[in-house]
Design a protein around this motif. Structure first.
Motif, PDB file in Angstrom:
ATOM      1  N   LEU B  43      49.026  55.414  47.472  1.00 50.06           N
ATOM      2  CA  LEU B  43      48.286  55.052  48.612  1.00 50.06           C
ATOM      3  C   LEU B  43      46.588  54.294  47.979  1.00 50.06           C
ATOM      4  N   ALA B  44      46.409  55.197  47.124  1.00 50.52           N
ATOM      5  CA  ALA B  44      45.169  54.876  46.492  1.00 50.52           C
ATOM      6  C   ALA B  44      44.989  53.522  46.003  1.00 50.52           C
ATOM      7  N   VAL B  46      46.974  50.865  46.751  1.00 50.58           N
ATOM      8  CA  VAL B  46      47.572  49.928  47.765  1.00 50.58           C
ATOM      9  C   VAL B  46      46.098  49.877  48.571  1.00 50.58           C
ATOM     10  N   LEU B  47      45.596  50.780  48.751  1.00 47.74           N
ATOM     11  CA  LEU B  47      44.159  50.922  49.675  1.00 47.74           C
ATOM     12  C   LEU B  47      43.238  49.974  48.920  1.00 47.74           C
ATOM     13  N   GLU B  48      42.878  50.273  47.623  1.00 51.87           N
ATOM     14  CA  GLU B  48      42.108  49.302  46.569  1.00 51.87           C
ATOM     15  C   GLU B  48      42.376  48.007  46.975  1.00 51.87           C
ATOM     16  N   ARG B  49      43.612  47.758  46.757  1.00 51.53           N
ATOM     17  CA  ARG B  49      44.023  46.416  46.401  1.00 51.53           C
ATOM     18  C   ARG B  49      43.737  45.693  47.734  1.00 51.53           C
TER      19      ARG B  49
END
Lengths: 198, 198
Positions: B43-44, B46-49
């Motif tokens: 999740l971290a 994908v969120l960042e991307r």
């Protein structure tokens, strides 16, 4: 039409969060993209760091990024009184509610042979060691009142007895401020059978 | 006793998510640490991307990581019929519900002079340009029926009129399958005043 591939990935990943289904994941994703990219980045960074760095306290097993948690290190907490709970959430709840000044032992689960949860997998050998070492005078058993919670409680009472340590169980009964008519029947039946002189 | 500093940071960061308060943040944090560290990391990532790479389609303004979104590129969608909505969520809703084969224009907001939301900040110049270019034959105005949504709809009707493009508004009235007694009074009043020959 589907959302763009990356957006679809984001919506899928947000559903890893407990209680978040497809609709809320969509809403969260759009909200973050529209109003909170910095927050999304910050959350990503903290998530990554927490997943990598947070381990368990070597004394009480609660979540903690150092070897021994703050509470286990604190000289103002009574090391001779240890409250055994199932989860770190229970520690938070007790700390918020009560004037408990002892320490904790966090099982991170409860006995459930069917699911392969044995005494060893909830850290009981570590607790046993401490009981036998003589540093604990009272073991307060605060596991839940589910079937597994009660089984765990019985097990804990036995190991305390073997180590010659006094075991107590938190009281179960009618909640304070609760109207009898709204209390569920198993709580009410427990409250009646656990009645005391008044 | 507070959770460890990193855990407290995680609980705070999870509250950036809409609809997540302190209690649920705590529950989510413990759940991820206990059962889903890989998911938390994913999740971290994908969120960042997503926060970095997702921009807006240069044609319809919806969220999208490429220059032009899939829908605006699709030759099977009718470029002469454009449905104007407030948010990408509205696009998802229409795509799921209806057999609409046209394209969209996503305002990413609605006119609200009090909050400083002007026609320029919701991309209306871009839409105006397209209206004047003659590629659009019908502009379906599907903004909400709030005061700002209606004001935006009026504005859109005016710019369509000036460009000589037909503007239509989605129908408002009693929901299908709805019992009259459960319909709110403003919907009911609108349904009555918008009655048609039968």
């Amino acid at each position: 039409m589907q959302p763009s591939p990356l957006l679809a990935e984001l919506i899928a990943a947000l559903q890893f969060l407990p209680g978040v289904g497809p609709k809320s994941a969509q809403r969260i994703a759009f909200h973050l993209l529209e109003h909170g990219r910095d927050k999304a980045r910050r959350l990503a960074e903290v998530l990554e760091r927490a997943a990598s760095d947070i381990g368990h306290c070597q004394v009480c097993r609660t979540f903690c990024e150092s070897e021994i948690c703050e509470l286990c290190q604190s000289p103002s907490r009574d090391a001779a009184t240890v409250c055994v709970v199932e989860s770190p959430l229970d520690v938070v709840a007790i700390e918020q509610a009560a004037d408990f000044r002892g320490r904790y032992f966090v099982l991170m689960g409860r006995l459930s042979p069917i699911d392969g949860v044995t005494p060893a997998s909830i850290g009981i050998p570590l607790l046993e060691q401490r009981l036998l070492a003589g540093e604990i005078r009272e073991l307060i058993v605060a596991t839940g009142s589910t079937m597994e919670g009660e089984a765990t409680a019985h097990y804990l009472r036995e190991i305390a007895r073997e180590a010659g340590v006094r075991a107590t169980r938190i009281a179960h009964g009618v909640p304070i401020g609760g109207e009898l008519e709204f209390v569920d029947s198993s709580t009410l039946s427990r409250a009646l059978s656990s009645r005391h002189e008044y």
